[in-house]
Design a protein around this motif. Structure first.
Motif, PDB file in Angstrom:
ATOM      1  N   TYR A 194     -27.670  21.676  32.039  1.00  0.00           N
ATOM      2  CA  TYR A 194     -28.238  21.023  30.648  1.00  0.00           C
ATOM      3  C   TYR A 194     -27.713  22.057  29.480  1.00  0.00           C
ATOM      4  N   THR A 195     -27.275  21.324  28.392  1.00  0.00           N
ATOM      5  CA  THR A 195     -27.084  22.075  27.099  1.00  0.00           C
ATOM      6  C   THR A 195     -27.446  21.227  25.910  1.00  0.00           C
ATOM      7  N   SER A 196     -27.245  21.716  24.895  1.00  0.00           N
ATOM      8  CA  SER A 196     -27.957  21.033  23.759  1.00  0.00           C
ATOM      9  C   SER A 196     -26.764  19.638  23.625  1.00  0.00           C
ATOM     10  N   GLU A 197     -25.458  19.860  24.160  1.00  0.00           N
ATOM     11  CA  GLU A 197     -24.639  18.653  23.826  1.00  0.00           C
ATOM     12  C   GLU A 197     -24.986  17.632  24.948  1.00  0.00           C
ATOM     13  N   TYR A 198     -25.498  18.343  26.368  1.00  0.00           N
ATOM     14  CA  TYR A 198     -25.783  17.227  27.331  1.00  0.00           C
ATOM     15  C   TYR A 198     -27.247  17.542  27.845  1.00  0.00           C
ATOM     16  N   PRO A 199     -28.403  16.924  26.931  1.00  0.00           N
ATOM     17  CA  PRO A 199     -29.607  17.394  27.128  1.00  0.00           C
ATOM     18  C   PRO A 199     -30.453  16.573  28.269  1.00  0.00           C
TER      19      PRO A 199
ATOM     20  N   HIS B 265     -35.998   7.311  22.075  1.00  0.00           N
ATOM     21  CA  HIS B 265     -34.695   7.494  21.710  1.00  0.00           C
ATOM     22  C   HIS B 265     -34.416   6.481  20.712  1.00  0.00           C
TER      23      HIS B 265
ATOM     24  N   ASP C 236     -37.098  12.442  28.938  1.00  0.00           N
ATOM     25  CA  ASP C 236     -35.654  13.111  29.295  1.00  0.00           C
ATOM     26  C   ASP C 236     -34.745  12.746  30.346  1.00  0.00           C
TER      27      ASP C 236
ATOM     28  N   ARG D 192     -25.766  12.670  27.756  1.00  0.00           N
ATOM     29  CA  ARG D 192     -26.334  12.485  26.489  1.00  0.00           C
ATOM     30  C   ARG D 192     -26.209  10.978  26.113  1.00  0.00           C
TER      31      ARG D 192
ATOM     32  N   GLU E 250     -25.757   7.954  22.967  1.00  0.00           N
ATOM     33  CA  GLU E 250     -25.658   7.578  21.449  1.00  0.00           C
ATOM     34  C   GLU E 250     -25.187   6.202  21.284  1.00  0.00           C
TER      35      GLU E 250
END
Lengths: 199, 770
Positions: free
Chosen positions: B612-617, B656, B686, B723, B725
């Protein structure tokens, strides 16, 4: 309630729609399902419950009472049949009269269709198709004694209040044992008729 | 309450119906010589469902012309008349307009398919096998089987690969299903099957369901769960989503995907800390206890709660419910197995059962719920890359000798172990495997990371597929063999309880269609191995399978077709023809390891492979819906099921900010696709969920990661980083592929206007007024 009848237990329903598919397989209305499967809390949970014809006893079959063509017949054992195709005129009076919202009108064929407790099966002593296949027993066919033997302590209701009108039915609903109240609230109170507040 | 009306005489006396028809009270099967037609010329053929591992009994209704036209519930011991929507509609595959009825052939993927004769298709296939193997070696040709095949056919797949193709590369799609559980069972108990029958669930005091949406994936098993609940058993469900069974569970543990072993280690931690473990049982029957105890000491509830994203006291509650119960059971499924630590997850559940002494007793034990109809039997008889018939290991000298003696080949001719299904696709990408035959599987939908799968298959020089509908994978092939459905052949399957059940033949295959057995034997004959593949049908294969499994752990020797007809199913091991079978394992306190002990294994949790990163939380997890089955090739063409669930969606939490039906783009490191949102509080904030039954551009598996468990080689379907969008419009569901010159069956056409589930079950063309 009738002797051998359907008991609906929403607490067991998993929303799988096996009853819906099974109803299509019934030989008396093959390809058309008469079951209504409702999701009671969409967006909150997956809670669901099936509605079959409740085979009203008192007042006896509102759908049949309002039928101008005498197409809806009630058998001696209390089963409210679907409209006789030679008589039905597709006027949808029964749709409006049913407090449970059960009958459907096939607009193309101009015919009413509804659950008839799988008369082609129950007449031979078999269970209706939906209650036969229901994977969880949310639809149970049998007598109250058979139900209680299988599920000790189960409580059922067979009268539903719609405003001031109480409808007693041939099909019964399992209710929470710790919240038994008679009659069971059967829908929302009427607040408005033709734009007029009637409260 | 009103009094019951008097009973009424029946219009027709049921006693005049001939025997064997409408006999709704029979518990077993009816021998074939007693299937009679009733007055209407209708025959009921007893068989089982072709879909999941529950293997419900059913009758197929066969008309006067010998065609299957419907289904009738059957009072079989497993399901007691009950069926789910897939089972009810399964018969519609049999005479479906999309059925393939002639071999399809093309010499290159640039050409359209043309219908060919069987001889041409078989000869072309054999010449391609020879060309590829002569040029690149035997191992350049691979074979991929399936776990929806009867056990006889899975036996043939393994034998064909090793004896006729002489390749090491054979595997099957059960590799995507439950090999993690298989590996864990083998490590712990030396036997690969569930420890208890379903009926034991009715006896238990505490039932733990981990990573299984039983209500949708195994609906008929739910009756056992509710039966346990009726008796007052505690129901614990571990699942990131509030599924139908989680909704009414006593404890619903909505943990973050990919954290299961941390949770179970922590439960065991509390069990030990509060002295709810069964030291005497563990001391007498298990090894490795000290190491496990030391390891779980590192998992206090506070630490696990942080890893799993759940309250710490929930872990304590579960431990007390499970630990204090007189008899407790744990069943798990893909939810904990589809992980790069799938084997560890299953072992952590087994450790919990063993530590509390819940093994080998009525109402106490463990089990894995197999996904495919023959998920259990499909891995027992040699189509897995590392196994030979009877669950023998292909790397064990003694086992190799035994099988070579039965097959009549030299031990030097028997290839070594091959690689797993996903690894074979990587090998295709690297041009190490250049030719492939796929039998009843659909990796284009069911394997993770579609881009890699497509690339691997496109790189093959020759690809043949067996199927009865043109699957997305078959549409990529050079040759497609039209084969039978389950209703046109007989054979056995082993269900989730390891109960072997017999499927009967209800109708003749359509003209131009052959059985898988015939095609495999015919290919073997043309490859020069005909003498070892002289099988007229499943019966003869089963006789060889019985002998090949005799004396092994997976002993089928005592099971015969006649016995299966009489009893309605026998659980293996069954060593002799008067042996009743083994529904419950370890009742004598002995496992199948040489020392007869349970080997407890140390389990260490590690994060999922996709960071997990901030790009793929978010966690993306995938699963099934009740109306469809696996890759959907069998169910996406049946009107009722398409109507029930026409298209996939993405399940998102209201936090979301999406509304129902909004187009949502789901992005992972592998790709992105747009799905309509199904906004529900029944999922963790999450986590997002997509059902995976559809092909690109609506395929969950275009987004999933092809990371494998190092031991079981199962892909990590159940968790990857993602993520979401907002998007413009949802991606369209493509119509299923069809043979040349045929339009897709209209029932299978899905339009953008089709509603999201849950939909009202109103038939098409039916409208309500009022």
């Amino acid at each position: 309630m009738m002797g051998k009848t359907i008991f609906i237990d929403p607490g067991r329903c998993i929303g799988c729609q096996a009853c819906v598919s099974a109803c299509r397989e019934c030989d008396s209305h093959r390809g058309k399902s008469m079951i209504h499967l409702d999701y009671t809390e969409p967006g909150r949970s997956v809670a669901s419950l099936p509605t079959v014809c409740m085979h009203c006893e008192d007042p006896v079959a509102p759908c049949a009472e309002v039928c101008p063509a005498d197409a809806i017949l009630v058998t001696a054992d209390g089963v409210v049949q679907q409209a006789d195709t030679t008589r039905c005129i597709g006027c949808a009076n029964c749709v409006n009269a049913c407090p449970f919202g059960v009958p459907k009108i096939d607009l193309q064929a101009k015919l009413q269709m509804k659950c008839n407790l799988c008369y082609d099966r129950t007449a031979y002593g078999l269970a209706p198709m939906c209650a036969t296949v229901c994977p969880t027993g949310a639809l149970f066919y049998g007598t109250l004694e058979e139900l209680q033997a299988e599920r000790p302590g189960v409580q059922v209701a067979d009268s539903f209040a719609f405003g001031d009108v109480v409808v007693s039915t041939g099909v019964a609903m399992v209710v929470p044992a710790d919240k038994v109240q008679w009659p069971v609230p059967g829908g929302l109170p009427v607040v408005e008729v033709n734009g007029v507040d009637v409260r | 309450m009103t009094a019951a009306p008097p009973s009424r005489p029946l219009p027709v006396d049921p006693s005049i119906a001939p025997p064997g028809t409408r006999n709704f009270r029979d518990a077993g099967g009816i021998p074939a010589d007693q299937w009679h037609a009733d007055q209407n010329g209708e025959t009921l053929v007893p068989t089982h469902c072709c879909f999941c591992g529950v293997q419900c009994g059913m009758y197929l209704r066969v008309d006067r012309g010998g065609k299957v036209f419907g289904v009738e519930p059957r009072n079989h011991d497993i399901n007691r008349m009950r069926l789910c929507p897939k089972g009810i509609n399964a018969y519609q595959q049999v005479n479906h307009p999309d059925r393939l009825t002639a071999p399809l052939l093309r010499h290159s993927r640039d050409e359209p398919f043309r219908e060919a004769s069987w001889d041409e298709a078989l000869d072309f296939t054999v010449s391609e096998i020879r060309r590829i193997q002569n040029r690149y070696g035997n191992d350049a040709f691979g074979l991929l089987g399936g776990a929806s095949l009867f056990s006889e056919k899975t036996y043939l797949v393994g034998k064909f690969a090793r004896v006729a193709l002489k390749t090491r590369h054979v595997d099957y799609n059960g590799r995507l299903c439950m090999v993690s559980a298989a590996g864990a069972n083998k490590l712990a108990f030396g036997i690969d099957r569930a420890g208890n029958p379903f009926s034991d669930i009715l006896l238990t005091d505490c039932l733990l369901i981990a990573g299984s949406n039983v209500g949708e994936c195994f609906p008929v098993m739910t009756q056992y769960l509710w039966g346990a609940r009726d008796r007052g058993a505690t129901l614990i469900v571990v699942d990131p989503r509030e599924t139908a069974i989680a909704r009414t569970a006593d404890i619903h543990v909505a943990l973050k995907p990919g954290t299961d072993s941390a949770f179970f280690n922590s439960v065991l931690h509390v069990v030990i800390k509060e002295e709810m473990d069964d030291e005497s049982f563990v001391g007498a029957h298990a090894t490795g206890w000290e190491e496990v105890r030391d390891k779980v000491a590192e998992y206090p509830p506070e630490r696990a709660a942080e890893i799993c994203g759940i309250p710490a006291d929930q872990i304590v509650q579960v431990a007390r419910a499970f630990g204090r119960a007189d008899k407790a059971m744990a069943w798990h499924a893909r939810g904990i197995e589809h992980h790069s630590q799938g084997v560890e997850n299953c072992l952590s559940v087994i450790n919990l059962c063993v530590a509390t002494g819940n093994i080998g007793k009525p109402g106490a034990g463990y089990g894995t719920i197999t996904g495919q109809g023959n998920g259990q039997g499909g891995r027992e008889h040699g189509q897995k890359s590392d196994l030979l018939p009877g669950g023998r290991s292909i790397m064990n000298e003694e086992h190799r000798r035994q099988i070579c003696a039965i097959w009549g080949i030299e031990e030097s001719e028997l290839p070594p172990a091959g690689t797993s299904m996903m690894e074979m696709v990587w090998q295709m990408q690297r041009r190490e495997i250049r030719g492939l035959i796929g039998i009843c599987n659909n990796p284009f939908v069911s394997l993770p990371n579609y881009a890699v799968v497509k690339d691997g298959y496109d790189a093959t020089e020759f690809h043949a597929q067996f199927d009865f509908f043109l699957s997305e994978t078959a549409a990529n092939a050079h040759v497609v063999f039209p084969v039978t459905t389950w209703a046109e052949d007989e054979g056995v399957m082993a269900n989730a309880e390891a109960r072997v059940v017999k499927h009967n033949k209800a109708q003749e295959p359509p003209a131009g269609v052959r059985t898988d057995t015939w095609v495999i034997c015919e290919l073997a004959r043309r490859l020069g191995a005909g003498a070892k593949f002289d099988f007229p049908g499943s019966r003869e294969v089963f006789e060889e399978l019985r002998i090949a499994s005799a004396g092994t752990v997976n002993d089928y020797y005592g099971i015969t077709y006649d016995r299966l007809d009489e009893t309605g199913g026998i659980a293996w091991p069954c060593p002799t023809t008067d042996h009743p079978g083994t529904p419950r394992l370890f009742e004598d306190g002995r496992t199948y390891h040489p020392d007869a002990k349970i080997h407890m294994q140390v389990v260490e949790w590690h994060p999922p492979m996709d960071p997990y990163t901030s790009e793929y939380p978010l966690s993306l997890t995938t699963g099934r819906t009740v109306a469809h089955f696996l890759s959907g090739n069998q169910t996406r063409r049946l009107g009722a099921l398409v109507e029930q669930t026409p298209r996939p969606w993405v399940e998102v939490h209201p936090s979301h900010g999406f509304r129902n039906g909004d187009p949502v783009r789901v992005v992972t490191r592998r790709g992105s696709e747009v799905f309509p949102a199904l906004v529900t509080e029944a999922i963790r904030p999450d986590t997002v969920f997509i059902p995976y039954h559809w092909p690109v551009p609506t395929a969950a598996n275009a987004l999933t990661i092809d990371a494998l468990d190092p031991r079981s080689k199962i892909p990590e379907y159940k968790v990857c980083a993602a993520r979401i969008e907002p998007a413009e419009r949802v991606d369209e569901v493509p119509a299923p592929p069809t043979a040349p010159g045929r339009e897709a069956y209209p029932e299978a056409q899905v339009s953008r206007a089709d509603p999201l589930p849950p939909t009202s079950p109103q038939g098409r063309g039916t409208a309500e007024r009022g």
